[in-house]
Design an enzyme around this catalytic site. Structure first.
Site, PDB file in Angstrom:
ATOM      1  CB  SER A   1      -0.944  -0.040   1.203  1.00  0.00           C
ATOM      2  OG  SER A   1      -1.911   0.965   1.149  1.00  0.00           O
TER       3      SER A   1
ATOM      4  CG  ASP B   1      -6.468  -3.612  -3.466  1.00  0.00           C
ATOM      5  OD1 ASP B   1      -7.253  -2.664  -3.238  1.00  0.00           O
ATOM      6  OD2 ASP B   1      -5.251  -3.562  -3.203  1.00  0.00           O
TER       7      ASP B   1
ATOM      8  CG  HIS C   1      -5.766  -2.086   0.154  1.00  0.00           C
ATOM      9  ND1 HIS C   1      -4.815  -2.121  -0.848  1.00  0.00           N
ATOM     10  CD2 HIS C   1      -5.253  -1.276   1.125  1.00  0.00           C
ATOM     11  CE1 HIS C   1      -3.776  -1.374  -0.508  1.00  0.00           C
ATOM     12  NE2 HIS C   1      -4.016  -0.865   0.687  1.00  0.00           N
TER      13      HIS C   1
END
Length: 380
Positions: free
Chosen positions: A155, A320, A353
């Site tokens: 991320s 995601d 995610h």
């Protein structure tokens, strides 16, 4: 007290003080500052086996291991880092640094501004991914690590890993960027802005100087976390875990908690507001918004990534939708156009995610194989 639940065992945070100011992308500078970090494993004699782990928004330097055998204190990536794990601490010396501006020990808005003797609060300068990478490089200099065997992050951590290959191309041999993007989409910036407005409009925020008032903008922080948490999960994951299940088995015909998903989000928001700093949330989401290496090249990502010399691993997850596989493929294509060595894995995982934090066999298998090759190169 039970034995440590981590294969790595108990770990101890360390602190390093820097007296030289840190120049920032904004043109401001951070005067003397401290960074908190943890290390796992042993640095070899050649100092060639160091791996830097970059943390995401609400994480910290505590990536693996536990504190005093407490199962609740496991590091946020403990399933990936440790002896016998994909990032094997028997082979690698792993470093994780809490970034300036965070609220877990490194200098941030809660810290005392030496020029005033009061908490920085709203006066803390805006920081960027590039600023964090520069701070990390200084700490590695102090540790005597001139070149990293690898840098890895998921991320926002993946953005830092990418930035390392551009700001210090000769100091990084390999880069793993997981569940990340070359820049945020307009939709992602929009989610961040709504979360920030929830905090800023909380009556207890006091323009960012709530410390002096002895209050915390808990409601705003809780709503911000609820918004963010929704984006970290996939629709399928939420449906499987909660569906339309009712909290008390019947509709309440009001605006309290009727559905299990409402209860879950409120719990997550309340918990978050009890340990995270509101100003840090503003700063870190802004750093997310600002990251865009291609801005300097007129939007040409291939040109932006041209300085990179590392070998890359990109991993994305099918569900995601905040950092979709398409965004990872953009990075892959840009690297290929520069004739860089790239491994790409698109993992079929239901968690959205958050999958980059999960113990997914295929995902961990890819990461393990990648680090195995790096270890073999080091041993050759």
């Amino acid at each position: 007290m039970s034995a440590s639940p981590s294969a790595l065992g108990d770990v101890t945070p360390q602190r390093m003080t820097f007296s030289q100011p840190l120049p920032l992308q904004s043109g401001a500078q951070l005067p003397s500052y401290e960074l908190v970090y943890e290390t796992y494993g042993t640095l070899n004699a050649a100092r060639s086996n160091a791996v830097l782990v970059c943390h995401a928004l609400n994480a910290s330097h505590h990536a693996a291991g536990s504190y005093a055998g407490d199962a609740k204190s496991l590091g946020w990536w403990d399933n990936l880092i440790g002896p016998g794990k994909p990032l094997d601490t028997r082979r690698f010396f792993v470093v994780c640094i809490n970034n300036p501006g965070s609220c877990f020990g490194s200098t941030g808005p809660m810290s005392i501004d030496p020029s005033t003797g009061q908490p920085w609060g709203s006066r803390f300068p805006v920081v960027t991914v590039e600023d964090w990478v520069d701070a990390q490089a200084r700490l590695l200099d102090r540790l005597g690590i001139e070149r990293l065997a690898a840098v890895i992050g998921g991320s926002l951590g993946g953005m830092q890993a990418l930035s390392w290959t551009l700001r210090y191309p000769d100091r990084v041999a390999h880069c793993a960027a997981i569940a990340t993007a070359p820049c945020l989409s307009a939709q992602n910036i929009a989610f961040n802005e709504v979360a920030r407005r929830a905090i800023i409009t909380d009556p207890d925020f006091h323009g960012g100087d709530f410390y002096a008032h002895g209050v915390v903008p808990r409601q705003g922080l809780a709503v911000a976390r609820m918004i963010g948490h929704i984006t970290y999960l996939s629709d399928d994951a939420m449906a499987a875990k909660f569906g339309r299940a009712l909290r008390n088995g019947a509709l309440g015909y009001g605006f309290g908690v009727d559905f299990e998903i409402e209860s879950y989000l409120r719990y997550q928001g309340d918990k978050f507001s009890g340990y995270f700093d509101a100003n840090s949330y503003l700063l870190i989401t802004r750093a997310l918004d600002y990251f865009d290496p291609a801005r300097a090249t007129g939007g040409d990502l291939a040109a932006a990534l041209a300085p990179a010399r590392a070998r890359f691993l990109l991993v994305s997850f099918t569900t995601d939708w905040r950092f979709s596989p398409q965004r990872s493929r953009e990075i892959v294509q840009a690297l290929i156009s520069n004739r860089r060595a790239v491994t790409y894995a698109e993992i079929d995982a239901p968690q959205g995610h958050d999958a980059f934090l999960m113990d997914h066999p295929q995902y961990h298998g890819v990461v393990r194989a990648w680090f195995d090759r790096i270890a073999q190169e080091l041993a050759a």
